[in-house]
Design a protein around this motif. Structure first.
Motif, PDB file in Angstrom:
ATOM      1  N   SER A  77       0.873  -1.411   0.179  1.00 46.17           N
ATOM      2  CA  SER A  77      -0.040  -0.114   0.061  1.00 46.17           C
ATOM      3  C   SER A  77       0.755   1.427   0.064  1.00 46.17           C
ATOM      4  O   SER A  77       1.419   1.903   1.011  1.00 46.17           O
ATOM      5  CB  SER A  77      -0.988   0.021   1.222  1.00 46.17           C
ATOM      6  N   ILE A  78       1.153   1.624  -1.134  1.00 39.36           N
ATOM      7  CA  ILE A  78       2.207   2.948  -1.317  1.00 39.36           C
ATOM      8  C   ILE A  78       1.364   4.009  -1.460  1.00 39.36           C
ATOM      9  O   ILE A  78       0.970   4.435  -2.851  1.00 39.36           O
ATOM     10  CB  ILE A  78       3.197   2.502  -2.353  1.00 39.36           C
ATOM     11  N   THR A  79       1.084   4.805  -0.514  1.00 37.75           N
ATOM     12  CA  THR A  79       0.473   6.331  -0.860  1.00 37.75           C
ATOM     13  C   THR A  79       1.580   7.472  -0.676  1.00 37.75           C
ATOM     14  O   THR A  79       2.615   7.203  -0.508  1.00 37.75           O
ATOM     15  CB  THR A  79      -0.445   6.513   0.299  1.00 37.75           C
ATOM     16  N   GLN A  80       1.148   8.546  -1.308  1.00 36.99           N
ATOM     17  CA  GLN A  80       1.969   9.593  -1.236  1.00 36.99           C
ATOM     18  C   GLN A  80       2.272  10.101   0.336  1.00 36.99           C
ATOM     19  O   GLN A  80       3.417  10.474   0.482  1.00 36.99           O
ATOM     20  CB  GLN A  80       1.187  11.289  -1.890  1.00 36.99           C
ATOM     21  N   GLU A  81       1.256   9.979   1.092  1.00 40.71           N
ATOM     22  CA  GLU A  81       1.844  10.307   2.540  1.00 40.71           C
ATOM     23  C   GLU A  81       2.836   9.359   3.052  1.00 40.71           C
ATOM     24  O   GLU A  81       3.759   9.705   3.694  1.00 40.71           O
ATOM     25  CB  GLU A  81       0.406   9.968   3.331  1.00 40.71           C
ATOM     26  N   HIS A  82       2.708   8.159   2.845  1.00 43.02           N
ATOM     27  CA  HIS A  82       3.620   7.113   3.248  1.00 43.02           C
ATOM     28  C   HIS A  82       5.198   7.308   2.499  1.00 43.02           C
ATOM     29  O   HIS A  82       6.087   7.311   3.380  1.00 43.02           O
ATOM     30  CB  HIS A  82       3.477   5.618   2.810  1.00 43.02           C
ATOM     31  N   LEU A  83       5.162   7.695   1.237  1.00 41.26           N
ATOM     32  CA  LEU A  83       6.365   7.923   0.753  1.00 41.26           C
ATOM     33  C   LEU A  83       7.118   9.227   1.100  1.00 41.26           C
ATOM     34  O   LEU A  83       8.151   9.252   1.570  1.00 41.26           O
ATOM     35  CB  LEU A  83       6.318   8.119  -0.942  1.00 41.26           C
ATOM     36  N   GLY A 140       1.105  17.131  -9.414  1.00 39.93           N
ATOM     37  CA  GLY A 140       1.576  16.394 -10.590  1.00 39.93           C
ATOM     38  C   GLY A 140       2.970  15.792 -10.455  1.00 39.93           C
ATOM     39  O   GLY A 140       3.316  14.641 -10.712  1.00 39.93           O
ATOM     40  N   VAL A 141       3.694  16.498  -9.837  1.00 43.98           N
ATOM     41  CA  VAL A 141       5.323  16.234  -9.491  1.00 43.98           C
ATOM     42  C   VAL A 141       5.314  15.056  -8.343  1.00 43.98           C
ATOM     43  O   VAL A 141       5.931  13.921  -8.807  1.00 43.98           O
ATOM     44  CB  VAL A 141       6.023  17.325  -8.641  1.00 43.98           C
ATOM     45  N   ARG A 142       4.521  15.038  -7.257  1.00 48.10           N
ATOM     46  CA  ARG A 142       4.254  13.955  -6.450  1.00 48.10           C
ATOM     47  C   ARG A 142       4.043  12.613  -7.002  1.00 48.10           C
ATOM     48  O   ARG A 142       4.327  11.641  -6.729  1.00 48.10           O
ATOM     49  CB  ARG A 142       3.362  14.660  -5.295  1.00 48.10           C
ATOM     50  N   SER A 143       3.155  13.018  -7.905  1.00 53.75           N
ATOM     51  CA  SER A 143       2.599  11.556  -8.438  1.00 53.75           C
ATOM     52  C   SER A 143       3.343  10.982  -9.704  1.00 53.75           C
ATOM     53  O   SER A 143       3.825   9.798  -9.445  1.00 53.75           O
ATOM     54  CB  SER A 143       1.192  12.080  -9.388  1.00 53.75           C
ATOM     55  N   LEU A 148       7.781   6.661  -9.966  1.00 51.02           N
ATOM     56  CA  LEU A 148       9.278   6.279  -9.968  1.00 51.02           C
ATOM     57  C   LEU A 148       9.909   5.466  -9.055  1.00 51.02           C
ATOM     58  O   LEU A 148      10.228   4.351  -9.264  1.00 51.02           O
ATOM     59  CB  LEU A 148      10.197   7.560  -9.981  1.00 51.02           C
ATOM     60  N   ALA A 149       9.300   5.719  -7.635  1.00 54.02           N
ATOM     61  CA  ALA A 149       9.543   4.819  -6.788  1.00 54.02           C
ATOM     62  C   ALA A 149       8.962   3.601  -6.528  1.00 54.02           C
ATOM     63  O   ALA A 149       9.647   2.495  -6.410  1.00 54.02           O
ATOM     64  CB  ALA A 149       9.076   5.560  -5.331  1.00 54.02           C
ATOM     65  N   ILE A 150       7.852   3.351  -7.393  1.00 62.07           N
ATOM     66  CA  ILE A 150       6.959   2.077  -7.442  1.00 62.07           C
ATOM     67  C   ILE A 150       7.891   1.300  -8.382  1.00 62.07           C
ATOM     68  O   ILE A 150       8.013   0.075  -8.164  1.00 62.07           O
ATOM     69  CB  ILE A 150       5.628   2.244  -7.786  1.00 62.07           C
ATOM     70  N   THR A 151       8.286   1.519  -9.668  1.00 67.61           N
ATOM     71  CA  THR A 151       8.618   1.118 -10.677  1.00 67.61           C
ATOM     72  C   THR A 151      10.225   0.881 -10.554  1.00 67.61           C
ATOM     73  O   THR A 151      10.659  -0.126 -10.838  1.00 67.61           O
ATOM     74  CB  THR A 151       8.791   2.068 -11.910  1.00 67.61           C
ATOM     75  N   VAL A 161       9.794   8.597 -18.271  1.00 69.84           N
ATOM     76  CA  VAL A 161      10.653   9.744 -18.138  1.00 69.84           C
ATOM     77  C   VAL A 161       9.716  11.058 -18.895  1.00 69.84           C
ATOM     78  O   VAL A 161       9.901  11.933 -18.370  1.00 69.84           O
ATOM     79  CB  VAL A 161      11.979   9.565 -18.848  1.00 69.84           C
ATOM     80  N   SER A 162       9.434  10.573 -19.937  1.00 72.34           N
ATOM     81  CA  SER A 162       8.731  11.568 -20.713  1.00 72.34           C
ATOM     82  C   SER A 162       7.510  12.229 -20.020  1.00 72.34           C
ATOM     83  O   SER A 162       6.939  13.393 -20.354  1.00 72.34           O
ATOM     84  CB  SER A 162       8.206  10.965 -22.122  1.00 72.34           C
ATOM     85  N   ALA A 163       6.877  11.379 -18.881  1.00 71.81           N
ATOM     86  CA  ALA A 163       5.769  11.853 -18.376  1.00 71.81           C
ATOM     87  C   ALA A 163       6.131  13.199 -17.385  1.00 71.81           C
ATOM     88  O   ALA A 163       5.323  13.871 -17.065  1.00 71.81           O
ATOM     89  CB  ALA A 163       4.981  10.865 -17.660  1.00 71.81           C
ATOM     90  N   ALA A 164       7.519  13.272 -17.497  1.00 70.74           N
ATOM     91  CA  ALA A 164       7.787  14.461 -16.404  1.00 70.74           C
ATOM     92  C   ALA A 164       7.685  15.894 -17.235  1.00 70.74           C
ATOM     93  O   ALA A 164       7.805  17.026 -16.633  1.00 70.74           O
ATOM     94  CB  ALA A 164       8.976  14.308 -15.877  1.00 70.74           C
ATOM     95  N   ASP A 165       7.586  15.717 -18.538  1.00 69.84           N
ATOM     96  CA  ASP A 165       8.090  17.011 -19.570  1.00 69.84           C
ATOM     97  C   ASP A 165       6.824  17.977 -19.186  1.00 69.84           C
ATOM     98  O   ASP A 165       7.126  19.017 -19.045  1.00 69.84           O
ATOM     99  CB  ASP A 165       7.987  16.532 -20.931  1.00 69.84           C
TER     100      ASP A 165
END
Length: 477
Positions: A77-83, A140-143, A148-151, A161-165
């Motif tokens: 269970s990997i949420t933004q808050e946990h990361l 969007g940055v946090r998402s 990245l952390a999950i992958t 990587v292109s999703a960051a553009d």
């Protein structure tokens, strides 16, 4: 005397960071290895590493929150808050190692350092016009960082990587968020250049984990968009020690290190000032200075080796001057080695901001003399060897590894990276054609003095002129 001072500092596998440093670094290595393979695929050993990171804070106020975050991540269970909690734990652990290393360096150099002041009573919050769009962009940055952390680094591909553009483009449109934009843009560029990462033999694991952690914490609401800490204004004389050049494909920063002699007769202080400009990856070498032409006082001080008189210039708690050419003028000649000899011993070093407390960010100016250069380019200080990081010498200046190897005195930045202390030269005294000269990284700030470099710079400068003209045409449409 410096050889004696640095002898204890340079010994030991962890840079003599003190008791517990090796254990703390091992915890960081374990968590960083989990990021290599991705938090979605945690084998038992890597799950234990995430849990161990959290367990290190069991007796602290962060203990419960980090334990909850580690349990959730291990269970999938990997949420933004946990990361965010784990990133906070990682930066706190890294900060503890940083503090121990810096304390050891200050002790060896006999350098006194200012304390980081407490937060203001009313730090302010993000708000006003544009607050909601900024929140959306940061989300969007946090998402993206969560993906990245999950992958994991091994699973990164061009699509991810292109999703960051689009996120970087939105960040660049908000002045308060450009600091994060440059960080994220450079991080994405490194990942893109390394694709396909899955088959790479070597990865900069600690560096990418540092960048991921810093980006995630800067992307929290209110960190960059909140009310900034108040700055004081200072007047006096700046004595330049040298300039450090930070460059990647789309940005370059010139960071000048100097000693400030306050006009009121107060204690000299170590300060920095930086100017940052956007660029394209085809602008390199001496042409980089062309991008900073509006900072003529700063460039003249570097190229002509002169002191600078400043009046009411903002100074942050971090020791960073907010540069303004209109509040400065070039003054008398000032040799960087003489400045280091006379002013460094008694100068007060600045405090380090909480998010900058990372070992690799240590960059303390020192003067080294009376050494012998070894076969691999290191400095032998009478039995104590200090490694020289010649790879950090910028291409936009005349200082080369050959000149460093021929030097007898050096002003540089002591850094800690890869488990050891190194020296990054900023200026050296060396013999060239039987003549003793001083060569510094900023000598070409007003243009190269070497004929071959000047010819190459002229060709590259044409590209700068063409790009500016094309940009002007687009803006006029």
């Amino acid at each position: 005397m410096l050889a004696v001072q640095l002898a204890a500092l340079l010994g030991g596998d962890s840079g003599n960071a003190g008791e517990g440093a090796e254990e703390a670094l091992a915890l960081l290595d374990g968590f960083d290895d989990a990021l290599v393979h991705g938090l979605a695929r945690l084998a038992d050993e890597r799950a234990d590493a995430v849990t161990a990171l959290a367990a290190a804070f069991a007796a602290t106020p962060l203990g419960d929150r980090l334990a909850e975050a580690a349990d959730a991540v291990v269970s999938g269970s990997i949420t933004q808050e946990h990361l965010t909690a784990l990133a906070g734990g990682r930066v706190a652990l890294s900060g503890a190692v940083h503090d121990a290393l810096l304390e050891g360096l200050d002790t060896a150099l006999g350098r006194e350092r200012a304390e980081w002041p407490p937060a203001p009573d009313d730090p302010g919050t993000a708000g006003g016009v544009g607050a909601q769009p900024a929140g959306n962009v940061l989300g969007g940055v946090r998402s993206w960082l969560r993906e990245l952390a999950i992958t994991g680094w091994r699973g990164v591909d061009h699509d991810l990587v292109s999703a960051a553009d689009q996120v970087v483009e939105a960040l660049l449109a908000a002045p308060d968020l450009r600091r994060l934009a440059v960080l994220l843009d450079g991080f994405a560029a490194e990942l893109r250049a390394s694709c396909p990462i899955g088959s790479a033999d070597h990865l900069p694991v600690r560096r990418w984990a540092d960048l991921w952690t810093r980006a995630l914490l800067l992307a929290q609401d209110g960190v960059l968009t909140g009310e900034p800490r108040p700055a004081t204004t200072v007047s006096g004389r700046l004595l330049v020690l040298g300039v450090d050049v930070h460059e990647h494909g789309t940005a370059v920063q010139f960071q000048m290190h100097a000693v400030l002699e306050p006009a009121d007769g107060g204690r000299p202080r170590l300060v920095r000032t930086s100017v940052t400009v956007a660029k394209v990856d085809t602008i390199v070498g001496p042409a980089l200075w062309k991008l900073t032409q509006r900072h003529k006082v700063l460039l003249s001080a570097l190229a002509d080796r002169r002191s600078v008189e400043i009046a009411d210039m903002p100074l942050l708690d971090s020791g960073d001057l907010v540069w303004d050419d209109d509040r400065a003028f070039v003054s008398k000649p000032a040799d960087p080695l003489a400045t280091a000899r006379l002013c460094l011993p008694g100068a007060l070093a600045p405090a380090v901001p909480p998010l900058d407390r990372v070992p690799v960010r240590i960059a303390e100016p020192v003067l080294v003399e009376g050494y012998k250069v070894t076969g691999d380019g290191s400095f032998d200080l009478g039995g104590t060897v200090l490694a020289v990081d010649a790879e950090r010498l910028p291409d936009c200046g005349p200082l080369t590894p050959k000149l460093v190897a021929a030097s007898s005195a050096c002003v540089g930045l002591v850094r800690w990276d890869g488990g050891r202390w190194t020296l990054q030269p900023l200026a050296v005294q060396a013999k060239v054609k039987r003549e003793t000269v001083v060569v510094a990284t900023g000598d070409w700030a007003l243009g190269p003095t070497d004929p071959k470099a000047a010819k190459a710079e002229a060709r590259a400068a044409d590209a700068v002129t063409v790009l500016r003209e094309r940009a002007g045409r687009l803006l006029r449409r």
